[in-house]
Design a protein around this motif. Structure first.
Motif, PDB file in Angstrom:
ATOM      1  N   VAL A 178     -27.646 -34.048 -41.924  1.00  0.00           N
ATOM      2  CA  VAL A 178     -27.626 -35.580 -43.957  1.00  0.00           C
ATOM      3  C   VAL A 178     -28.823 -35.979 -44.684  1.00  0.00           C
ATOM      4  N   ASP A 179     -28.647 -35.126 -45.637  1.00  0.00           N
ATOM      5  CA  ASP A 179     -29.895 -35.971 -46.176  1.00  0.00           C
ATOM      6  C   ASP A 179     -30.752 -37.459 -45.827  1.00  0.00           C
ATOM      7  N   GLY A 180     -31.659 -37.776 -46.536  1.00  0.00           N
ATOM      8  CA  GLY A 180     -32.123 -38.693 -46.330  1.00  0.00           C
ATOM      9  C   GLY A 180     -32.313 -39.412 -44.740  1.00  0.00           C
ATOM     10  N   SER A 181     -31.877 -40.313 -44.898  1.00  0.00           N
ATOM     11  CA  SER A 181     -32.521 -41.640 -43.426  1.00  0.00           C
ATOM     12  C   SER A 181     -31.850 -40.976 -42.098  1.00  0.00           C
ATOM     13  N   TRP A 205     -31.384 -37.734 -42.129  1.00  0.00           N
ATOM     14  CA  TRP A 205     -32.601 -36.693 -41.172  1.00  0.00           C
ATOM     15  C   TRP A 205     -33.775 -37.258 -41.051  1.00  0.00           C
ATOM     16  N   LEU A 206     -34.422 -38.503 -40.971  1.00  0.00           N
ATOM     17  CA  LEU A 206     -35.613 -38.576 -41.164  1.00  0.00           C
ATOM     18  C   LEU A 206     -34.966 -39.155 -39.221  1.00  0.00           C
ATOM     19  N   SER A 207     -34.108 -39.681 -39.081  1.00  0.00           N
ATOM     20  CA  SER A 207     -33.916 -39.709 -37.336  1.00  0.00           C
ATOM     21  C   SER A 207     -33.886 -38.721 -36.478  1.00  0.00           C
ATOM     22  N   MET A 208     -33.041 -37.523 -36.848  1.00  0.00           N
ATOM     23  CA  MET A 208     -32.183 -36.596 -36.447  1.00  0.00           C
ATOM     24  C   MET A 208     -33.795 -35.454 -36.232  1.00  0.00           C
ATOM     25  N   ARG A 209     -34.907 -35.566 -37.457  1.00  0.00           N
ATOM     26  CA  ARG A 209     -36.090 -34.911 -37.552  1.00  0.00           C
ATOM     27  C   ARG A 209     -37.023 -35.567 -35.874  1.00  0.00           C
ATOM     28  N   GLU A 210     -36.565 -36.351 -35.440  1.00  0.00           N
ATOM     29  CA  GLU A 210     -37.080 -37.134 -34.089  1.00  0.00           C
ATOM     30  C   GLU A 210     -36.772 -35.819 -32.762  1.00  0.00           C
ATOM     31  N   VAL A 211     -35.588 -36.216 -32.763  1.00  0.00           N
ATOM     32  CA  VAL A 211     -35.059 -35.404 -32.019  1.00  0.00           C
ATOM     33  C   VAL A 211     -34.719 -33.667 -32.110  1.00  0.00           C
ATOM     34  N   PRO A 235     -29.423 -27.043 -47.869  1.00  0.00           N
ATOM     35  CA  PRO A 235     -28.828 -26.563 -49.120  1.00  0.00           C
ATOM     36  C   PRO A 235     -30.548 -26.265 -49.615  1.00  0.00           C
ATOM     37  N   GLU A 236     -30.966 -25.819 -50.903  1.00  0.00           N
ATOM     38  CA  GLU A 236     -32.547 -25.324 -51.328  1.00  0.00           C
ATOM     39  C   GLU A 236     -32.474 -27.041 -51.359  1.00  0.00           C
ATOM     40  N   VAL A 237     -31.822 -27.765 -52.133  1.00  0.00           N
ATOM     41  CA  VAL A 237     -32.729 -28.529 -52.987  1.00  0.00           C
ATOM     42  C   VAL A 237     -32.013 -29.991 -51.689  1.00  0.00           C
ATOM     43  N   THR A 238     -33.073 -31.052 -51.032  1.00  0.00           N
ATOM     44  CA  THR A 238     -32.642 -31.985 -50.906  1.00  0.00           C
ATOM     45  C   THR A 238     -33.957 -32.888 -50.653  1.00  0.00           C
ATOM     46  N   LEU A 239     -34.065 -34.133 -50.472  1.00  0.00           N
ATOM     47  CA  LEU A 239     -34.383 -35.256 -50.665  1.00  0.00           C
ATOM     48  C   LEU A 239     -36.055 -35.350 -49.497  1.00  0.00           C
ATOM     49  N   HIS A 240     -35.978 -34.666 -48.190  1.00  0.00           N
ATOM     50  CA  HIS A 240     -36.134 -34.900 -47.408  1.00  0.00           C
ATOM     51  C   HIS A 240     -36.214 -33.547 -45.971  1.00  0.00           C
ATOM     52  N   ILE A 241     -35.200 -33.128 -46.090  1.00  0.00           N
ATOM     53  CA  ILE A 241     -35.428 -31.798 -45.254  1.00  0.00           C
ATOM     54  C   ILE A 241     -36.135 -30.576 -45.559  1.00  0.00           C
ATOM     55  N   LYS A 242     -37.634 -30.676 -45.128  1.00  0.00           N
ATOM     56  CA  LYS A 242     -38.591 -29.618 -45.308  1.00  0.00           C
ATOM     57  C   LYS A 242     -38.690 -28.841 -44.188  1.00  0.00           C
ATOM     58  N   ASP A 270     -30.948 -34.283 -60.254  1.00  0.00           N
ATOM     59  CA  ASP A 270     -29.865 -35.129 -59.859  1.00  0.00           C
ATOM     60  C   ASP A 270     -29.544 -35.890 -58.685  1.00  0.00           C
ATOM     61  N   LEU A 271     -30.393 -34.689 -57.729  1.00  0.00           N
ATOM     62  CA  LEU A 271     -29.346 -35.733 -56.032  1.00  0.00           C
ATOM     63  C   LEU A 271     -30.546 -36.659 -55.791  1.00  0.00           C
TER      64      LEU A 271
END
Length: 280
Positions: free
Chosen positions: A28-31, A33-39, A55-62, A80-81
């Motif tokens: 899930v995008d946003g904060s 994802w920031l926690s999950m990325r560490e894992v 999805p191709e359009v995200t805020l933080h998932i790169k 929009d997002l």
């Protein structure tokens, strides 16, 4: 038994590779994802293969060198997002009466739900991507069930599901895990009560559960409809949540009121801080 040291080292290396798993991740995008990325970074360091579907359009998932990205198109833009996320977070810090905050919560959840359901629908309709997931032979799926697309995929692919979350609105995580949450002792959202309440406060705490029923029906029932159509069977939101093998809760009893936990619920509160090590 008479193998030379280089051969033994090679065999041990192959054993290590065999022990590693292949993990499908639906974040899930946003904060969240920031926690999950560490894992995911740590899992990759331990030799696991990680595939992230987003999805191709995200805020933080790169994209990252630590995992493979599988992306799919969605009908909204980055602007929009971003606009809808900002509006939702601004509401979280606004003051006002319970009724005012309830109306704003309803409006915010309605907007966020549209993006989540729209994104999930386009993922499930992407036949090429679904075929890839079916053929990839994953060992498990890691997802945040605050949006239920990962849970739908776990059921479709018959994969053990690991839920990684802070909590689910309306206490659906309590219902799915059958954890008790008596309103006499557990304060509800927006009440600002503590675990020590007067009789009238306990009555008010119970009444706060009533609006949650409508909010949850509005926010999560579209996923039930989506899952039922995709899986071609009647599926409820609780059905999707109850299939979890493990719940990794990003909370602890320093910030939360103590409550009973089921054996497959593991608090991992420190994971929100990059400098903290994950529990074993």
């Amino acid at each position: 038994l008479s193998a030379s040291p280089p051969v033994v080292l090679l065999l041990l290396s192959l054993l290590g590779l065999a022990a590693a798993g292949k993990l499908l991740v639906v974040p899930v995008d946003g904060s969240h994802w920031l926690s999950m990325r560490e894992v995911l970074d740590i899992l990759r360091q331990r030799g696991h293969e990680v595939v992230v579907v987003a999805p191709e359009v995200t805020l933080h998932i790169k994209p990252s060198k630590n995992f493979m990205m599988k992306m799919y198109p969605v009908p909204y833009t980055q602007e929009d997002l971003k606009k809808q996320f900002q509006a939702f977070f601004h509401f979280s810090f606004e003051q006002g009466s319970f009724l005012e905050r309830f109306v704003k919560a309803y409006q915010g959840i309605r907007r966020i739900t549209y993006f989540g359901v729209s994104s999930c629908g386009h993922l499930l309709q992407n036949k090429e991507l679904i075929r890839y997931l079916e053929e990839s032979k994953f060992d498990a799926i890691l997802t945040d069930p605050v949006l239920l697309c990962g849970a739908i995929l776990a059921k479709h692919l018959s994969l053990p599901a690991v839920y990684f979350l802070r909590g689910i609105p309306c206490g659906l995580d309590f219902d799915a895990t059958q954890c008790p949450k008596p309103p006499s002792y557990v304060p509800r959202g927006f009440t600002q009560f503590t675990d020590r309440m007067t009789f009238l406060q306990r009555v008010k705490n119970i009444l706060h559960d009533i609006p949650d029923i409508f909010l949850c029906d509005f926010a999560f029932e579209p996923y039930s409809k989506l899952a039922s159509e995709f899986l071609q069977q009647d599926v409820t939101v609780l059905d999707l949540l109850r299939q979890a093998s493990v719940w990794l809760m990003r909370s602890d009893f320093v910030l939360e009121y103590p409550r009973p936990l089921m054996p497959n619920i593991i608090p991992i509160g420190g994971v929100n801080c990059a400098h903290k090590e994950l529990p074993q």
